[in-house]
Write a protein that holds these residues in place. Structure first.
Motif: not given
Length: 437
Positions: A301-304, A306-311, A347-355, A363-367
Motif C-alpha cells: 500500500t505504501q508502494a502504491v 510512492k509510485e503514484t507520487l513518482r508518476l 521521476h520519469r527518467d528511464a535511467r533510474w526507473y525501467p519502464e 519497484r519500491w519493494l524489489a528495486e
C-alpha cells in the motif's frame, strides 16, 4: 551546461513555458541534465540528474536561496515556514516541527481512519461518484479536525472553496505573463486570490479565537502552535499562526487529495496492481479498520502511494536562486541564476526507473535499493524537506486501506492529463463506479 531553446526578447522562454510547463521541461531534459534557459530576462538553469537535484536541495540556505514565487503565492501563504528564509525560517521550523513528529501523527491516525470509514459507509454498491470531489471532501474534513480541531461542514466548505480559487490563480500567474508583472499591477486574477485569501483569513481568525477562549487542552495542530515557544520564550504572533495553519492545511489536504485521485486512476488502469493491493489489505487487516501501527505492515500500500507520487507528483517543481559559492556538477553557478528542477521529469527518467511510464508499485519493494537518492523527491529534500511528509504518507496509506478493503473504484475509460497549478491536478472530472468487494 547545454544551451536551451532560443527565446524571444524580454520574455525569453516564458511564452513556451506558460503554454505547458511539463512539456517544456521534458524538452529541456532531452538536451541534457543541466540546460540553460531564460525565465523572462532572468538567466535560469534546468537540472534533472539526481546528483544535481541533491546539490540544490541540500545547499538551500547556504549557497542557494529560496526564490520569490510571486505575489499570488505570498498572498496565500504569507511568510510561513515554506516561504521564510534564514534565521526566521529556522525559528519557525523549530516551532512547527514538533506538531508533525511521528508521535503526533500517531495521534491523528485515528481521525484519518474514522473519517475514511464514514465515507466508506456512505457509499453504496454501483454508486457513481466524482472521485476528486469525494477525496477533496474527505481530506478537507481530516484537515479541519486534525489541524483546526473543528468539525462542521461550514468550516471545511468555506476554506475548501477559497483554497480551490487560490490554487488556480497561483498556477495561472506563475506560468503566465503575471510572473513578469510588478506586485502593484492590478489584475483580475490577483483580485480573485485576495478575495479568496480574505475568506481563509476570516475562518482562521475565528477558529483561533475559539481556541483561545477555550479552557480545555486540545490535541489539534493549531493548539500546539498556539502554545509553542522559541528559545527566547516568545510565541508565534497572530499573523504567524495564520501563515502556518494555512501552510499545514495545504500540505495536509491539497497534496493528499490529489495523490489519492491519481492513485485511484492508476489502480483502475492497472488491475493486477489493484489485486495485489487488496490481497495485502485482506491478509493484514481482515475485517478491521487500519490503525497507525498497521502503516509499517502495509508495504505494498505504501508502494502504491510512492509510485503514484513518482508518476504524478503533487509538487512538480522546486527552484532556488544561486548565491555566492553556488556549485552544480562541479561548476560555479553565477550569483542570481535561478535553478529549476522538476519531479515530473526526474521521476520519469528511464535511467533510474525501467519502464518509467508504467505504474509498477512493486519497484519500491524489489528495486528500491537501486533507485538513487533524489531520483524521487515528491516532498523536496535537504534542510527544507516538507515537514508534513510523514503526515501525508500515513494519511494516504490509511485512506487507501480503508476504502480499497471495502470497495473497488472503476474510473471511467479515457486518458486524464495533469494540469500544473499549485499542485498537479487532473484536467477533467474523474468519474468512477463504486463496486462493493
Amino acid at each position: 551546461m547545454v544551451p536551451g531553446p532560443r527565446g524571444v526578447p524580454l520574455l525569453g522562454n516564458l511564452p513556451e513555458f506558460g503554454k505547458g510547463p511539463l512539456a517544456f521541461f521534458e524538452k529541456l531534459h532531452a538536451r541534457g541534465d543541466v540546460v540553460s534557459w531564460q525565465f523572462g530576462p532572468k538567466p535560469s538553469l534546468f537540472i534533472a540528474h539526481p546528483e544535481q537535484v541533491g546539490e540544490l536541495l541540500t545547499e538551500v540556505e547556504r549557497t542557494f536561496d529560496q526564490p520569490d514565487l510571486g505575489i499570488a503565492f505570498r498572498t496565500l501563504l504569507g511568510n510561513g515556514v515554506v516561504v521564510a528564509k534564514g534565521p526566521d525560517w529556522r525559528r519557525k521550523r523549530s516551532l512547527v516541527q514538533p506538531s508533525v513528529r511521528p508521535k503526533q501523527v500517531r495521534s491523528y491516525a485515528a481521525t484519518m481512519s474514522e473519517c475514511a470509514t464514514d465515507l466508506a459507509e456512505s457509499w453504496t454498491d454501483g454508486q457513481r461518484i466524482d472521485v476528486k470531489q469525494h477525496m477533496a471532501a474527505l481530506t478537507q474534513l481530516i484537515a479541519v479536525r486534525t489541524i483546526f480541531g473543528v468539525d462542521t461542514a461550514a468550516d471545511a466548505e468555506a476554506i475548501g472553496r477559497a483554497m480551490d480559487v487560490a490554487q488556480q490563480e497561483i498556477g495561472a500567474e506563475f506560468s503566465g505573463i503575471g510572473a513578469m508583472l510588478p506586485d502593484w499591477v492590478p489584475t483580475p486574477g490577483r483580485a480573485r486570490i485576495r478575495r479568496a485569501t480574505a475568506v481563509i483569513d476570516a475562518e482562521v481568525a475565528r477558529i483561533v479565537a475559539r481556541h483561545r477562549d477555550g479552557d480545555t487542552e486540545r490535541p489539534d495542530l493549531l493548539s500546539r502552535l498556539l502554545t509553542a515557544q522559541d528559545e527566547t520564550g516568545a510565541h508565534l504572533s497572530d499573523q504567524e499562526i495564520r501563515d502556518e495553519t494555512v501552510t499545514l492545511y495545504i500540505g495536509g489536504h491539497e497534496t493528499t487529495s490529489s495523490t489519492l485521485v491519481w492513485a485511484w486512476y492508476l489502480l483502475s488502469r492497472n488491475p493486477d496492481a489493484y489485486d495485489a493491493l487488496t490481497t495485502e489489505l485482506d491478509q493484514v487487516l481482515g475485517d478491521r479498520t487500519p490503525a497507525f501501527d498497521d502503516y509499517t505492515h502495509l508495504p505494498y500500500t505504501q508502494a502504491v502511494v510512492k509510485e503514484t507520487l513518482r508518476l504524478y507528483p503533487t509538487i512538480w517543481l522546486l527552484t532556488g536562486i544561486a548565491k555566492e559559492g553556488a556549485v552544480l556538477a562541479g561548476r560555479p553557478v553565477p550569483v542570481g541564476t535561478r535553478v529549476w528542477s522538476s519531479q515530473w521529469v526526474t521521476h520519469r527518467d528511464a535511467r533510474w526507473y525501467p519502464e518509467p511510464e508504467e505504474f509498477r508499485p512493486d519497484r519500491w519493494l524489489a528495486e528500491a535499493e537501486e533507485i538513487p537518492e533524489y531520483a524521487w523527491f515528491p516532498f523536496g529534500g535537504g534542510p527544507r524537506v516538507c515537514l508534513g511528509t510523514r503526515f501525508a504518507m500515513v494519511e494516504a496509506v490509511l485512506i487507501l486501506a480503508v476504502l480499497a478493503r471495502r470497495y473497488r473504484l472503476t474510473v471511467d475509460p479515457g486518458e486524464i492529463r495533469p494540469v500544473p497549478s499549485l499542485t498537479l491536478q487532473p484536467d477533467k472530472e474523474v468519474r468512477a463506479t463504486v463496486q462493493a468487494r
